[in-house]
Design an enzyme around this catalytic site. Structure first.
Site, PDB file in Angstrom:
ATOM      1  N   LYS A   8      15.896   8.033  63.937  1.00 31.91           N
ATOM      2  CA  LYS A   8      14.979   7.906  65.071  1.00 31.91           C
ATOM      3  C   LYS A   8      14.559   9.259  65.633  1.00 31.91           C
ATOM      4  O   LYS A   8      13.361   9.523  65.823  1.00 31.91           O
ATOM      5  CB  LYS A   8      15.626   7.068  66.173  1.00 31.91           C
ATOM      6  CG  LYS A   8      14.747   6.961  67.423  1.00 31.91           C
ATOM      7  CD  LYS A   8      15.395   6.150  68.523  1.00 31.91           C
ATOM      8  CE  LYS A   8      14.494   6.147  69.761  1.00 31.91           C
ATOM      9  NZ  LYS A   8      15.085   5.355  70.869  1.00 31.91           N
ATOM     10  N   ASP A  44       6.018   1.302  78.413  1.00 29.13           N
ATOM     11  CA  ASP A  44       6.249   2.544  77.679  1.00 29.13           C
ATOM     12  C   ASP A  44       5.513   2.516  76.350  1.00 29.13           C
ATOM     13  O   ASP A  44       5.420   1.472  75.691  1.00 29.13           O
ATOM     14  CB  ASP A  44       7.748   2.724  77.429  1.00 29.13           C
ATOM     15  CG  ASP A  44       8.121   4.169  77.149  1.00 29.13           C
ATOM     16  OD1 ASP A  44       7.196   4.992  77.016  1.00 29.13           O
ATOM     17  OD2 ASP A  44       9.317   4.465  77.064  1.00 29.13           O
ATOM     18  N   ASP A  99       4.019   9.259  78.949  1.00 27.01           N
ATOM     19  CA  ASP A  99       3.415   8.096  78.290  1.00 27.01           C
ATOM     20  C   ASP A  99       4.042   6.789  78.768  1.00 27.01           C
ATOM     21  O   ASP A  99       3.813   5.737  78.159  1.00 27.01           O
ATOM     22  CB  ASP A  99       3.556   8.214  76.767  1.00 27.01           C
ATOM     23  CG  ASP A  99       5.004   8.238  76.318  1.00 27.01           C
ATOM     24  OD1 ASP A  99       5.879   8.553  77.139  1.00 27.01           O
ATOM     25  OD2 ASP A  99       5.267   7.949  75.135  1.00 27.01           O
TER      26      ASP A  99
END
Length: 1118
Positions: free
Chosen positions: A899, A830, A1058
């Site tokens: 985050k 990842d 991704d």
């Protein structure tokens, strides 16, 4: 269907339920349709109809009055007279029975009754005469008008020629004459140029008219299409809607039938409208001549006129889309005048020349393209199975919902449902026939209607689709727009499948696909509509165990058709869009069709490669999930509980005199329970579809065809069961083809397992490997006793994928030779804050690049922790200066708090959105003082943005440049466009809404559309969307480059944006390719190329639309 018919059906359902179930029935408000449809029907009645209803109401009242009079007469003896009965002596000893007493009405009741009877009798007679006259008028009105063939021309010269010479010269001569005529320039009133709204309205009307004409052709109603075209052409106000493609559509229809006379009529209309025939017009004329075997002189004159119009003969075979049979007929006609002519040879296949793809398409050196692990004959058998599925258009699957035991109530409910379905089918078919007759009459009047669209499928199939849509409605209802769109797509898909079958395209597909399989095989070299509560209860009581899916919603049983153009790929017969978009959008398709074919090679081959990955179901995980699903679910593990577990409001009636605050509290509680119940139902149905499909495919190999969105990001086409879903969905899938682990595969399996737990994100790879060995007892226990052991896997961030990996690791370590163990589990790699990685590379930002792992480091860097640390530095400084909120936040600034905001800043989140994200995180902290949440969220979002500005200095500058460019472009009247480094054209689909009314039988609905370039761009969405969409397009480019180079090296590769997946043994090769292609991508002058494209597209090229002074100023600024 009328409201009355539905109401009767609902009453029948209610009676059936009362007979078959002891459940309490719905309330009167829920169980009746009168409150919904009754007033609407009354208010929409015409005055005449209201008078008739009034008269019939008087009749009913009179009958009631008569019954009341009889009752009074029987009960009141004082108001009747009884004649004396005389007993006569009878002869022969017989007795004569007494005569019956005669009851005679008296009083005002009788007088009023007689008068009312006479009045109502006269009214009945008058009403009957009116109804007969009205019925006769209706019959005359619905009598179809004769279809017009000969047009009424506006040009006096052409009209005179058509009238006087029609009888004197043959139609071939007339065609030659009309082709030589110059297009007529008719003198219409000069009209002001249309604004954007007017252009959009005109464009929409033209699209609908063209669609109507094309649908008439494919449904076998060509004379009707000709009639509507003639009707529009004969009216100056309607003629402005007609375009050359509309005339060509009808001409092509007559050419296929060999009807020369009607073809000439259309050519007359083309010239009369001031239009010049194009290649398709001449192709239609030549095709008609070929079918009629016209003489050489006629064909020659047609070709000469085509040359005078500047059209070359060879263009007929290179630029006009005709079927093989039509091309042969055209060639037959042309050969009469030009015996030596022949279609040009097929040009050699073009090769993409992009520097990024040079290594993919080069023929230098050995290439090890992977083959499937299945033999040729097996693949052919799978193809036949998939072909059969797509020809039947529907897939029936057994539900995995726990089946209740059969009861008398359930059997009665199923019997009732079956009987009602038969009644509804008959009623729907009758109403469909009536609707088609009405719409046909509308089309005969020259007005386009939905009539030909309702003729695309048989009435039986349409009725079944309508009932299938009814059965799929959720209890809370569904938007009528959504239901209508879904029915339209299903109709289109089924029609396309039928057309391919009728046109012998299935046989051609079999031949081409057989050649393709030789490349893959291992042994050789693609409004609210709500169901009635009684119907919902009946469905629940019947507990039908069968789920019905459309073919395109289910994974394929054979490798998908390779993508070779924007129109061809994925499913064998069902049409699939290359670029998915909102229905009705045409701008993306227009861009793809104008794009040079070689520019799309990289994207097309990537989608083909992603679709060629074969999958299978992880049966061990599926069994455990089904066990939980059939019990009571488990929200913590992502298994939705059944509706019976939904929270229920407190029972009991609202006490009299309850305060408004108490009432409001109960309303909020009820609304909250309903909201949770609906969310649980939605999640439960989603899981039911996924698990049922997994169970259906448990012992099969299947494939997931792919397409892409407008930015180039790829997605599987089947929506319910794919690897882009949740943790549970991903854990159910594994590669159908296994690979030996080899010397490093087990190491990567263990690292992947630790990554899934989320417990060692800041550790090095060696530390993660050591942690996996340390926890091996827990790993083996999870694999052996997942539901009864220590349940270590349940504490993971991705519990089901962790469990699947535990099982794979356990089998590998217990194998005699772990390196020889055949692994099917996908291993993920990842990206770490992928958007910031692209920004740092674009801006050559070394500090930002280091924080997102673009520079070598012994330990993985965590940008979220870095931002949290920087925010903490700012907080300490402010706390030392006495800032109260900074002092309150001591000890609460963590990675988790910042985050989401850091992750979404790169995708265009604003300060307002970031504040909401941080507020949500702070409210989750039990120990944080909630009275400071508002001030603290405001403070933190400012500090997060300041920290990112300091850590990624060039990122904010690039974002500002992209945002400002998009603002100027959209304010000047354009939608933002660009081309990805791989050559995919991109345009942002954000425009202002335009509302339009759709009239229906049940209700009229107002729809909004913001889909196309004919509408004004939405500046706010254009400028906010450009930075994240541009980064997404770079992200998809990097994924496609990685996929193509991995495929060239023989790897199995799939992606979730991704996040890249491959076999454990191939992770080192994939990692190397991923890094190499990222460097190659950002070695290109991406921002410079973008700047040059924007200047050329929006500043240099002449505009096709008028611009105001302010728009010209904005263009100058740009």
């Amino acid at each position: 269907m009328s409201a009355l018919s539905w109401g009767r059906g609902a009453v029948g359902v209610g009676r059936a339920l009362r007979r078959s179930s002891s459940r309490p029935r719905a309330s009167a408000e829920e169980g009746t349709l009168d409150g919904f449809w009754g007033p609407r029907r009354s208010s929409s009645a015409s005055p005449c109809e209201q008078d008739r209803r009034k008269d019939w109401g008087h009749v009913e009242l009179l009958e009631v009055l008569e019954a009341r009079v009889r009752q009074l007469q029987a009960e009141s003896v004082s108001e009747v007279s009884v004649k004396r009965v005389e007993v006569a002596q009878l002869s022969k000893g017989e007795c004569q029975p007494p005569r019956k007493a005669q009851v005679q009405p008296c009083g005002r009741w009788a007088e009023k009754l007689n008068k009312e009877q006479r009045t109502m009798q006269k009214r009945k007679q008058r009403l009957q005469v009116k109804l007969q006259a009205h019925a006769q008028q209706l019959v005359n009105k619905l009598q179809p008008r004769p279809l017009r063939v000969e047009p009424r021309l506006m040009s006096g010269q052409l009209s005179s020629f058509l009238q006087h010479k029609a009888q004197e010269s043959p139609w071939e001569e007339q065609l030659a004459q009309v082709l030589q005529e110059a297009p007529q320039k008719l003198l219409h009133k000069k009209q002001a140029p249309l604004d954007k709204e007017g252009e959009a309205q005109l464009s929409g009307q033209q699209q609908k008219l063209l669609a109507f004409l094309e649908c008439c052709l494919v449904s076998g109603h060509l004379p009707l299409a000709h009639h509507v075209l003639v009707s529009h052409h004969s009216r100056p106000r309607m003629q402005k809607l007609l375009t050359l493609p509309m005339y060509n559509t009808v001409m092509l229809g007559w050419a296929r039938k060999g009807s020369f006379k009607e073809l000439v009529y259309v050519f007359f209309m083309v010239k009369d409208a001031g239009l010049t025939p194009d290649l398709l017009s001449y192709a239609a004329a030549l095709q008609c001549m070929g079918r009629l075997d016209q003489d050489t002189n006629t064909v020659k004159r047609c070709l000469e006129q085509m040359a005078r119009d500047g059209l070359q003969l060879q263009q007929l075979f290179t630029e006009v889309s005709l079927s093989k049979e039509e091309r042969d007929v055209v060639l037959k006609a042309v050969a009469k005048a030009e015996p030596t002519v022949s279609p040009p040879p097929q040009p050699p296949p073009q090769v993409n020349t992009s520097t990024l793809l040079k290594g993919v398409y080069t023929k230098d050196g050995p290439v090890s393209y992977p083959k499937l692990h299945l033999p040729l004959q097996t693949l052919k058998d799978l193809f036949q199975q998939q072909l059969h599925v797509e020809l039947t258009t529907s897939v029936y699957i057994q539900s995995v919902e726990k089946a209740p035991s059969l009861t008398k109530e359930m059997l009665q409910a199923r019997k009732t449902l079956k009987a009602l379905r038969a009644q509804w089918e008959a009623a729907l078919r009758r109403v469909l026939q009536e609707t088609k007759a009405s719409l046909a009459h509308q089309a005969h009047e020259g007005r386009p209607s939905l009539f030909p669209f309702l003729c695309l499928l048989s009435e039986r199939e349409l009725v079944r689709m309508l009932l299938q849509a009814l059965y799929a409605l959720p209890a809370q209802g569904e938007s009528l727009v959504v239901v209508a769109k879904d029915l339209g797509l299903r109709t289109f898909n089924r029609h396309m499948v039928q057309q391919k079958r009728l046109n012998n395209q299935v046989q051609a597909l079999e031949q081409r696909y057989a050649q393709y399989l030789h490349l893959l095989a291992c042994d050789t070299q693609i409004g609210i509509l709500k169901p009635h509560p009684a119907f919902t209860q009946l469905l629940v009581a019947a507990a039908d165990p069968t789920l019905t899916f459309e073919t395109v919603d289910v994974p394929m049983l054979c490798p998908p058709l390779p993508w070779t153009s924007p129109h061809t790929g994925a499913f064998l017969l069902s049409p699939t869009k290359l670029m998915r978009a909102v229905e009705g959008t045409t701008q993306h398709q227009r861009l793809l069709e104008r794009c040079p074919p070689t520019n799309l090679h990289g994207a097309l081959d990537t989608l083909t490669q992603l679709g060629n990955c074969a999958w299978r179901v992880n049966g061990r995980v599926l069994d455990l999930v089904l066990e939980l699903f059939r019990d009571k679910g488990c929200s913590r593990l992502g298994v939705p509980p059944p509706p019976s577990e939904a929270p229920r409001p407190r029972e009991g009636h609202l006490p009299r005199g309850a305060s408004p605050a108490h009432k409001a509290e109960l309303r909020r509680e009820l609304a909250g329970c309903l909201k949770v119940a609906r969310e649980m139902h939605s999640l439960r149905v989603d899981a039911l579809y996924r698990l049922s499909l997994a169970q259906h495919l448990r012992h099969r190999i299947f494939w997931l065809p792919h397409n892409m969105d407008f930015r180039g990001r790829t997605y599987p086409c089947p929506p319910h069961f794919n690897h882009l879903g949740s943790d549970l969905a991903r854990a159910l899938l594994e590669f159908a083809e296994g690979r030996p682990l080899g010397p490093h595969g087990l190491t990567w399996l263990k690292i992947h397992l630790v990554n899934l737990t989320g417990l060692r994100k800041r550790d090095s790879l060696q530390a993660r490997l050591a942690f996996a060995d340390q926890m091996m007892d827990h790993i083996l226990d999870s694999a052996d006793q997942p539901m009864t052991g220590r349940k270590w896997w349940m504490e993971s961030e991705e519990p089901w994928q962790t469990l699947a990996c535990c099982m794979e690791v356990a089998q590998a370590v217990r194998a005699p030779d772990p390196a020889a163990y055949i692994s099917h589990l996908p291993v993920h790699q990842d990206g770490s804050c992928n958007g910031l990685q692209h920004y740092a590379a674009l801006g050559r930002d070394s500090v930002g690049a280091a924080s997102v792992n673009l520079l070598p480091s012994d330990l993985p860097q965590d940008v979220y922790s870095g931002v949290a640390a920087q925010v903490e530095v700012f907080r300490r400084q402010d706390a030392a200066r006495g800032v109260r909120v900074a002092q309150v936040l001591e000890g609460f600034i963590s990675r988790k708090v910042v985050k989401q905001t850091v992750m979404t800043v790169v995708y265009g989140v604003t300060r307002y959105g970031g504040r909401l994200q941080i507020e949500k995180r702070l409210r989750e902290l039990d120990s944080f003082p909630q009275e400071f949440v508002w001030d603290a969220s405001h403070y933190l979002v400012r500090q997060v943005f300041s920290s990112l500005q300091e850590m990624f200095s060039s990122t904010r500058a690039i974002q500002h440049w992209l945002t400002e460019s998009a603002r100027l472009i959209s304010q000047a009247g354009w939608a933002v466009e660009w081309v990805t480094p791989l050559g995919i054209p991109v345009i942002q689909p954000y425009h202002h809404d335009s509302k339009f009314l759709v009239k229906g039988g049940l209700q009229s609905i107002t729809c909004s559309s913001s889909r196309d370039t004919s509408q004004k761009p939405n500046t706010l969405k254009q400028k906010n969307g450009f930075p994240p969409n541009f980064i997404h397009s770079l992200d998809s480019t990097h994924m496609m480059l990685t996929a193509l180079h991995c495929y060239r090296k023989g790897l199995t590769f799939v992606s979730v944006h991704d996040c890249f997946w491959t076999h454990a043994a191939d992770v080192p090769v994939m990692n190397q390719v991923c890094r190499e292609q990222f460097v190659r991508l950002h070695s290109q002058p991406i921002l410079q190329d973008l700047s040059q494209f924007l200047v050329k597209r929006f500043c240099s090229s002449p505009s096709t639309r008028p611009q105001s002074l302010s728009q010209r100023v904005l263009t100058t600024k740009l």
